[in-house]
Design a protein around this motif. Sequence first.
Motif, PDB file in Angstrom:
ATOM      1  N   LEU A  88       4.243  16.076   7.415  1.00  0.00           N
ATOM      2  CA  LEU A  88       4.775  14.828   7.948  1.00  0.00           C
ATOM      3  C   LEU A  88       6.240  14.739   7.590  1.00  0.00           C
ATOM      4  CD1 LEU A  88       1.589  13.712   7.390  1.00  0.00           C
ATOM      5  CD2 LEU A  88       2.767  11.836   8.454  1.00  0.00           C
ATOM      6  N   PHE A  89       7.018  14.256   8.549  1.00  0.00           N
ATOM      7  CA  PHE A  89       8.445  14.052   8.348  1.00  0.00           C
ATOM      8  C   PHE A  89       8.709  12.576   8.591  1.00  0.00           C
ATOM      9  CE2 PHE A  89       7.576  18.275  10.015  1.00  0.00           C
ATOM     10  CZ  PHE A  89       8.081  19.064   8.986  1.00  0.00           C
ATOM     11  N   TRP A  90       8.936  11.829   7.519  1.00  0.00           N
ATOM     12  CA  TRP A  90       9.077  10.375   7.571  1.00  0.00           C
ATOM     13  C   TRP A  90      10.536   9.967   7.665  1.00  0.00           C
ATOM     14  CZ3 TRP A  90       4.949   7.396   8.236  1.00  0.00           C
ATOM     15  CH2 TRP A  90       3.699   7.817   7.787  1.00  0.00           C
ATOM     16  N   PHE A  91      10.805   8.963   8.475  1.00  0.00           N
ATOM     17  CA  PHE A  91      12.120   8.351   8.510  1.00  0.00           C
ATOM     18  C   PHE A  91      11.945   6.845   8.609  1.00  0.00           C
ATOM     19  CE2 PHE A  91      15.967   6.698  10.374  1.00  0.00           C
ATOM     20  CZ  PHE A  91      16.920   7.287   9.555  1.00  0.00           C
ATOM     21  N   PRO A  92      12.637   6.048   7.854  1.00  0.00           N
ATOM     22  CA  PRO A  92      13.583   6.417   6.808  1.00  0.00           C
ATOM     23  C   PRO A  92      12.895   6.932   5.547  1.00  0.00           C
ATOM     24  CG  PRO A  92      13.409   4.039   6.880  1.00  0.00           C
ATOM     25  CD  PRO A  92      12.563   4.579   8.002  1.00  0.00           C
ATOM     26  N   PRO A 143       5.665   5.117   3.995  1.00  0.00           N
ATOM     27  CA  PRO A 143       5.303   3.779   3.528  1.00  0.00           C
ATOM     28  C   PRO A 143       5.169   3.799   2.003  1.00  0.00           C
ATOM     29  CG  PRO A 143       3.828   4.502   5.298  1.00  0.00           C
ATOM     30  CD  PRO A 143       4.674   5.672   4.912  1.00  0.00           C
ATOM     31  N   ALA A 144       5.632   2.751   1.368  1.00  0.00           N
ATOM     32  CA  ALA A 144       5.613   2.681  -0.098  1.00  0.00           C
ATOM     33  C   ALA A 144       4.186   2.764  -0.618  1.00  0.00           C
ATOM     34  CB  ALA A 144       6.269   1.391  -0.569  1.00  0.00           C
ATOM     35  N   GLU A 145       4.028   3.463  -1.732  1.00  0.00           N
ATOM     36  CA  GLU A 145       2.715   3.611  -2.367  1.00  0.00           C
ATOM     37  C   GLU A 145       2.135   2.222  -2.642  1.00  0.00           C
ATOM     38  OE1 GLU A 145      -0.081   6.064  -2.800  1.00  0.00           O
ATOM     39  OE2 GLU A 145       1.888   6.919  -2.497  1.00  0.00           O
ATOM     40  N   GLY A 146       0.885   2.002  -2.237  1.00  0.00           N
ATOM     41  CA  GLY A 146       0.204   0.729  -2.454  1.00  0.00           C
ATOM     42  C   GLY A 146       0.503  -0.330  -1.405  1.00  0.00           C
ATOM     43  N   SER A 147       1.458  -0.076  -0.500  1.00  0.00           N
ATOM     44  CA  SER A 147       1.791  -1.052   0.547  1.00  0.00           C
ATOM     45  C   SER A 147       0.684  -1.084   1.599  1.00  0.00           C
ATOM     46  CB  SER A 147       3.123  -0.700   1.207  1.00  0.00           C
ATOM     47  OG  SER A 147       2.993   0.488   1.979  1.00  0.00           O
ATOM     48  N   VAL A 148       0.685  -2.122   2.412  1.00  0.00           N
ATOM     49  CA  VAL A 148      -0.301  -2.230   3.486  1.00  0.00           C
ATOM     50  C   VAL A 148      -0.138  -1.059   4.462  1.00  0.00           C
ATOM     51  CG1 VAL A 148      -1.121  -3.670   5.394  1.00  0.00           C
ATOM     52  CG2 VAL A 148      -0.417  -4.738   3.257  1.00  0.00           C
ATOM     53  N   GLY A 149       1.113  -0.679   4.762  1.00  0.00           N
ATOM     54  CA  GLY A 149       1.363   0.451   5.660  1.00  0.00           C
ATOM     55  C   GLY A 149       0.784   1.747   5.110  1.00  0.00           C
ATOM     56  N   ARG A 150       0.911   1.941   3.786  1.00  0.00           N
ATOM     57  CA  ARG A 150       0.367   3.161   3.176  1.00  0.00           C
ATOM     58  C   ARG A 150      -1.152   3.139   3.185  1.00  0.00           C
ATOM     59  NH1 ARG A 150       2.415   8.197   2.462  1.00  0.00           N
ATOM     60  NH2 ARG A 150       0.559   9.325   1.857  1.00  0.00           N
ATOM     61  N   ARG A 151      -1.741   1.974   2.935  1.00  0.00           N
ATOM     62  CA  ARG A 151      -3.207   1.872   2.970  1.00  0.00           C
ATOM     63  C   ARG A 151      -3.725   2.145   4.381  1.00  0.00           C
ATOM     64  NH1 ARG A 151      -3.022  -3.469   0.642  1.00  0.00           N
ATOM     65  NH2 ARG A 151      -4.789  -3.976   1.947  1.00  0.00           N
ATOM     66  N   LEU A 152      -3.006   1.658   5.394  1.00  0.00           N
ATOM     67  CA  LEU A 152      -3.387   1.933   6.780  1.00  0.00           C
ATOM     68  C   LEU A 152      -3.297   3.436   7.051  1.00  0.00           C
ATOM     69  CD1 LEU A 152      -4.032   1.223   9.742  1.00  0.00           C
ATOM     70  CD2 LEU A 152      -1.581   0.744  10.048  1.00  0.00           C
ATOM     71  N   PHE A 153      -2.189   4.051   6.658  1.00  0.00           N
ATOM     72  CA  PHE A 153      -2.020   5.494   6.858  1.00  0.00           C
ATOM     73  C   PHE A 153      -3.136   6.275   6.161  1.00  0.00           C
ATOM     74  CE2 PHE A 153      -0.523   9.617   5.459  1.00  0.00           C
ATOM     75  CZ  PHE A 153      -0.181  10.189   6.668  1.00  0.00           C
ATOM     76  N   ASP A 154      -3.437   5.927   4.913  1.00  0.00           N
ATOM     77  CA  ASP A 154      -4.493   6.618   4.165  1.00  0.00           C
ATOM     78  C   ASP A 154      -5.852   6.454   4.840  1.00  0.00           C
ATOM     79  OD1 ASP A 154      -2.582   7.453   2.337  1.00  0.00           O
ATOM     80  OD2 ASP A 154      -3.075   5.902   0.859  1.00  0.00           O
TER      81      ASP A 154
END
Length: 190
Positions: free
Chosen positions: A139-143, A146-157
């Motif tokens: 995966l190549f993320w920009f910028p 998602p921060a560890e523990g954030s809602v975006g990271r939980r969705l990705f996981d």
Amino acid sequence: MPIALHDAVDVEELGAAAFLKIEPATGGSEYLGALFLINARGEPLEFAYNRVELPDTFLWRRTDLRRHAERKLAASLLTVCAREPRLLLCLADEVGSELFCQDLQLAIPVGRIGEPLRATAYAGQETQEVLEEPQPLHLFWFPGPPAEGSVGRRLFDQLSTHGLLLEPFERAASGLMEVYSAEAADAPKR
């Protein structure tokens, strides 16, 4: 007496993930694009599509034409999106790093997904992440991711755990085929 139950994943809290699909149309004179939003369970929430015709001129370089098409398609699809997703995913071999590192700026993390056996160019501004499970992916993320523990990271996981990082691109491609093959069938014969 009813049995008490609790939903294991708060799908509403996790929000939506967007999948951007961009591909050349048969014949090469245009590009097709789709923006497909799903929830953490993979249930479809929204599907937008569009196409752009490529200028037929000798003045354009082939790579510039592709970049132009990516930018026009992505911008048109993102402006009609009714929901704000928590993250946007696209395939690294379909979308160049320039699209979100230089041409369009989003307020959400953008992840370009590449398979390890394919050579994938990426920009220095992107943060690389390697997933080993359930299948190896780069995966190549920009910028940035998602921060560890954030809602975006939980969705990705959640998406990763359930095999929903690549499969939605197949559904988006099927949607494009359905829309544009039906349109071609309805076109008047010359």
